[in-house]
Scaffold this motif. Structure first.
Motif, PDB file in Angstrom:
ATOM      1  N   LEU A 166       5.389   1.145   1.426  1.00 41.43           N
ATOM      2  CA  LEU A 166       4.263   0.496   0.773  1.00 41.43           C
ATOM      3  C   LEU A 166       4.766  -0.719   0.009  1.00 41.43           C
ATOM      4  CD1 LEU A 166       2.438   3.688  -0.552  1.00 41.43           C
ATOM      5  CD2 LEU A 166       2.131   2.480   1.621  1.00 41.43           C
ATOM      6  N   ARG A 167       4.099  -1.833   0.203  1.00 43.81           N
ATOM      7  CA  ARG A 167       4.472  -3.059  -0.503  1.00 43.81           C
ATOM      8  C   ARG A 167       3.420  -3.359  -1.557  1.00 43.81           C
ATOM      9  NH1 ARG A 167       9.616  -3.187   0.016  1.00 43.81           N
ATOM     10  NH2 ARG A 167      10.192  -2.784   2.174  1.00 43.81           N
ATOM     11  N   THR A 168       3.855  -3.390  -2.821  1.00 47.85           N
ATOM     12  CA  THR A 168       2.947  -3.625  -3.946  1.00 47.85           C
ATOM     13  C   THR A 168       3.584  -4.650  -4.882  1.00 47.85           C
ATOM     14  OG1 THR A 168       3.865  -2.005  -5.530  1.00 47.85           O
ATOM     15  CG2 THR A 168       2.385  -1.146  -3.814  1.00 47.85           C
ATOM     16  N   PRO A 169       2.827  -5.158  -5.848  1.00 48.18           N
ATOM     17  CA  PRO A 169       3.399  -6.147  -6.782  1.00 48.18           C
ATOM     18  C   PRO A 169       4.249  -5.524  -7.886  1.00 48.18           C
ATOM     19  CG  PRO A 169       0.984  -6.357  -6.607  1.00 48.18           C
ATOM     20  CD  PRO A 169       1.371  -5.058  -5.987  1.00 48.18           C
ATOM     21  N   TRP A 170       4.393  -4.186  -7.936  1.00 47.44           N
ATOM     22  CA  TRP A 170       4.971  -3.541  -9.106  1.00 47.44           C
ATOM     23  C   TRP A 170       6.379  -3.039  -8.842  1.00 47.44           C
ATOM     24  CZ3 TRP A 170       0.108  -1.683  -7.178  1.00 47.44           C
ATOM     25  CH2 TRP A 170      -0.964  -2.452  -7.674  1.00 47.44           C
ATOM     26  N   ARG A 171       7.328  -3.438  -9.719  1.00 45.35           N
ATOM     27  CA  ARG A 171       8.733  -3.113  -9.527  1.00 45.35           C
ATOM     28  C   ARG A 171       9.210  -1.914 -10.337  1.00 45.35           C
ATOM     29  NH1 ARG A 171      11.669  -7.400  -7.339  1.00 45.35           N
ATOM     30  NH2 ARG A 171      10.263  -8.509  -5.937  1.00 45.35           N
ATOM     31  N   LEU A 179      -7.766   1.941  -8.820  1.00 44.09           N
ATOM     32  CA  LEU A 179      -9.005   1.213  -9.099  1.00 44.09           C
ATOM     33  C   LEU A 179      -8.869   0.312 -10.313  1.00 44.09           C
ATOM     34  CD1 LEU A 179     -11.887   3.746  -8.414  1.00 44.09           C
ATOM     35  CD2 LEU A 179     -11.047   1.889  -6.974  1.00 44.09           C
ATOM     36  N   GLN A 180      -7.735   0.414 -11.011  1.00 45.61           N
ATOM     37  CA  GLN A 180      -7.526  -0.422 -12.198  1.00 45.61           C
ATOM     38  C   GLN A 180      -6.925  -1.770 -11.841  1.00 45.61           C
ATOM     39  OE1 GLN A 180      -5.340   1.888 -15.118  1.00 45.61           O
ATOM     40  NE2 GLN A 180      -7.298   2.513 -15.978  1.00 45.61           N
ATOM     41  N   THR A 181      -6.871  -2.077 -10.550  1.00 54.47           N
ATOM     42  CA  THR A 181      -6.277  -3.337 -10.118  1.00 54.47           C
ATOM     43  C   THR A 181      -7.022  -3.855  -8.898  1.00 54.47           C
ATOM     44  OG1 THR A 181      -4.291  -4.354  -9.183  1.00 54.47           O
ATOM     45  CG2 THR A 181      -4.598  -2.025  -8.749  1.00 54.47           C
ATOM     46  N   ASP A 182      -7.038  -5.167  -8.737  1.00 51.93           N
ATOM     47  CA  ASP A 182      -7.584  -5.770  -7.520  1.00 51.93           C
ATOM     48  C   ASP A 182      -6.470  -6.209  -6.584  1.00 51.93           C
ATOM     49  OD1 ASP A 182     -10.288  -5.553  -7.818  1.00 51.93           O
ATOM     50  OD2 ASP A 182     -10.501  -7.446  -8.921  1.00 51.93           O
ATOM     51  N   ALA A 183      -5.229  -5.844  -6.909  1.00 54.71           N
ATOM     52  CA  ALA A 183      -4.070  -6.352  -6.162  1.00 54.71           C
ATOM     53  C   ALA A 183      -4.163  -6.000  -4.684  1.00 54.71           C
ATOM     54  CB  ALA A 183      -2.790  -5.779  -6.749  1.00 54.71           C
ATOM     55  N   LEU A 184      -3.857  -6.993  -3.859  1.00 57.19           N
ATOM     56  CA  LEU A 184      -3.711  -6.749  -2.429  1.00 57.19           C
ATOM     57  C   LEU A 184      -2.345  -6.146  -2.191  1.00 57.19           C
ATOM     58  CD1 LEU A 184      -5.150  -9.962  -0.780  1.00 57.19           C
ATOM     59  CD2 LEU A 184      -6.008  -7.614  -0.622  1.00 57.19           C
ATOM     60  N   CYS A 185      -2.319  -5.066  -1.441  1.00 57.18           N
ATOM     61  CA  CYS A 185      -1.051  -4.411  -1.110  1.00 57.18           C
ATOM     62  C   CYS A 185      -0.969  -4.298   0.403  1.00 57.18           C
ATOM     63  CB  CYS A 185      -0.989  -3.020  -1.741  1.00 57.18           C
ATOM     64  SG  CYS A 185      -1.132  -3.044  -3.552  1.00 57.18           S
ATOM     65  N   THR A 186       0.220  -3.944   0.909  1.00 57.65           N
ATOM     66  CA  THR A 186       0.336  -3.729   2.347  1.00 57.65           C
ATOM     67  C   THR A 186       1.012  -2.396   2.626  1.00 57.65           C
ATOM     68  OG1 THR A 186       2.362  -5.021   2.463  1.00 57.65           O
ATOM     69  CG2 THR A 186       0.341  -6.170   2.971  1.00 57.65           C
ATOM     70  N   VAL A 220       1.224  -3.770  10.163  1.00 62.48           N
ATOM     71  CA  VAL A 220       0.970  -4.014   8.738  1.00 62.48           C
ATOM     72  C   VAL A 220      -0.529  -3.901   8.451  1.00 62.48           C
ATOM     73  CG1 VAL A 220       1.152  -5.698   6.862  1.00 62.48           C
ATOM     74  CG2 VAL A 220       2.997  -5.506   8.555  1.00 62.48           C
ATOM     75  N   LEU A 221      -0.878  -3.022   7.525  1.00 61.25           N
ATOM     76  CA  LEU A 221      -2.269  -2.888   7.085  1.00 61.25           C
ATOM     77  C   LEU A 221      -2.414  -3.544   5.722  1.00 61.25           C
ATOM     78  CD1 LEU A 221      -2.895   0.901   7.889  1.00 61.25           C
ATOM     79  CD2 LEU A 221      -3.254  -1.087   9.391  1.00 61.25           C
ATOM     80  N   LEU A 256      -3.819   0.775  -3.985  1.00 60.76           N
ATOM     81  CA  LEU A 256      -2.558   1.462  -4.264  1.00 60.76           C
ATOM     82  C   LEU A 256      -2.162   1.264  -5.729  1.00 60.76           C
ATOM     83  CD1 LEU A 256      -0.471   0.657  -1.047  1.00 60.76           C
ATOM     84  CD2 LEU A 256      -1.476   2.859  -1.703  1.00 60.76           C
ATOM     85  N   ASP A 257      -1.293   2.158  -6.209  1.00 61.21           N
ATOM     86  CA  ASP A 257      -0.897   2.109  -7.620  1.00 61.21           C
ATOM     87  C   ASP A 257       0.606   2.377  -7.800  1.00 61.21           C
ATOM     88  OD1 ASP A 257      -0.686   4.768  -6.987  1.00 61.21           O
ATOM     89  OD2 ASP A 257      -2.120   5.486  -8.475  1.00 61.21           O
ATOM     90  N   CYS A 258       1.382   2.307  -6.716  1.00 58.19           N
ATOM     91  CA  CYS A 258       2.777   2.787  -6.778  1.00 58.19           C
ATOM     92  C   CYS A 258       3.780   1.626  -6.766  1.00 58.19           C
ATOM     93  CB  CYS A 258       3.041   3.732  -5.617  1.00 58.19           C
ATOM     94  SG  CYS A 258       2.781   2.975  -4.019  1.00 58.19           S
ATOM     95  N   ILE A 259       5.033   1.987  -6.957  1.00 55.53           N
ATOM     96  CA  ILE A 259       6.126   1.014  -7.003  1.00 55.53           C
ATOM     97  C   ILE A 259       6.365   0.419  -5.610  1.00 55.53           C
ATOM     98  CG2 ILE A 259       8.628   0.806  -7.399  1.00 55.53           C
ATOM     99  CD1 ILE A 259       8.379   2.962  -9.541  1.00 55.53           C
ATOM    100  N   ASP A 260       6.693  -0.863  -5.569  1.00 53.90           N
ATOM    101  CA  ASP A 260       7.033  -1.544  -4.320  1.00 53.90           C
ATOM    102  C   ASP A 260       8.163  -0.824  -3.596  1.00 53.90           C
ATOM    103  OD1 ASP A 260       6.865  -3.780  -2.498  1.00 53.90           O
ATOM    104  OD2 ASP A 260       8.811  -4.397  -3.293  1.00 53.90           O
ATOM    105  N   GLY A 261       7.985  -0.604  -2.293  1.00 57.64           N
ATOM    106  CA  GLY A 261       9.012   0.053  -1.492  1.00 57.64           C
ATOM    107  C   GLY A 261       8.856   1.557  -1.363  1.00 57.64           C
ATOM    108  N   THR A 262       7.810   2.123  -1.957  1.00 57.09           N
ATOM    109  CA  THR A 262       7.579   3.576  -1.894  1.00 57.09           C
ATOM    110  C   THR A 262       7.455   4.034  -0.439  1.00 57.09           C
ATOM    111  OG1 THR A 262       6.500   3.589  -4.059  1.00 57.09           O
ATOM    112  CG2 THR A 262       5.953   5.402  -2.571  1.00 57.09           C
TER     113      THR A 262
END
Lengths: 165, 165
Positions: free
Chosen positions: B31-36, B46-53, B126-127, B132-138
């Motif tokens: 999972l790719r997210t903005p959070w390290r 739901l507390q974020t609008d961040a696009l993740c992949t 890639v979707l 998502l709410d988890c750390i990048d690379g999960t």
């Protein structure tokens, strides 16, 4: 793996899975249901009113503290008889093959199933629930509170025939 | 296990987990997210609008066929930094300890997390998703279609302070 009940059908595609695992699971209990074979199981947990039980092994019972504050739970369990590595499969009632990740079939690389259940009561390590659909004795992996705010999407749609590629 | 970020607090209870596993998992992607780090992560998806992949490994991409027919997906992933065996835990913002199975904390005997995500698009393996709410690379474990009929319980309630025993 029981190939008689869970084998491969024409048009299906298998992946060759890695020889080693990346992580390991502990079975923390068992699910008790009225169904002894896959053919007896309801299609999903809402197609039955059957009372089922979630039996948590003694070592994990302290983790059930506060669980009766939940009206609904998410139960994760291990489909231990499922074929793994089936990536394209032909559901019994579909007009063509479907990608595994577009299906809730037990056959998948990591055969973790989930059901949303109604929690009716607790006696020690035993939870009385409604909403399971699996074979009696299925290994339990996890229990989580169900939050309407994050888990409920009443507007969600699935176009089961759509988007083949 | 990273004890600095995910260690034990006063009042918490550990189980001694078995020395062997009952089943094994294959990581099928990331999972790719903005959070390290855990502290950067939103409390829920739901507390974020961040696009993740969701990046699915090449070997498993055939399983994504038909997935664009789903408007929402359930994503299962592996909280690989979580403490396992924590049965009673003290959430940061709760007034007392809580049983693990009454919480969505990543720390649990089988640290499988799930998020309901909105599916925005797909390019090969890639979707593009939101929720998502988890750390990048999960590590990714599974993707399932979300069915409103069986997965949505808009009336579900949780009394987080209730039913201590």
């Amino acid at each position: 793996m029981s190939t008689d009940e869970f084998g491969i059908r024409p048009g299906e595609e298998m992946a060759s899975l890695p020889a080693t695992f990346d992580a390991g699971l502990h079975f923390i209990g068992r699910l008790r249901t009225p169904w002894r074979s896959r053919s007896e199981c309801p299609k999903n947990g809402l197609q039955t009113d059957a009372l089922c039980t979630v039996e948590v092994d003694a070592a994990y019972v302290p983790g059930l503290r506060n669980v009766m504050g939940c009206f609904h739970l998410i139960v994760l369990y291990w489909m231990d008889r499922a074929t793994r590595g089936l990536l394209v499969q032909q559901p019994r009632h579909a007009d063509g093959p479907r990608g595994t990740f577009s299906l809730r079939s037990p056959a998948r690389p990591n055969p973790i199933a989930l059901s949303v259940v109604e929690l009716l009561g607790r006696e020690g390590g035993v939870l009385r629930v409604r909403g399971l659909d699996c074979i009696d004795g299925t290994p339990l992996l996890d229990i989580k509170p169900y939050y309407a705010t994050t888990d409920s999407r009443p507007e969600a749609q699935v176009d089961r025939a759509g988007a083949p590629s």
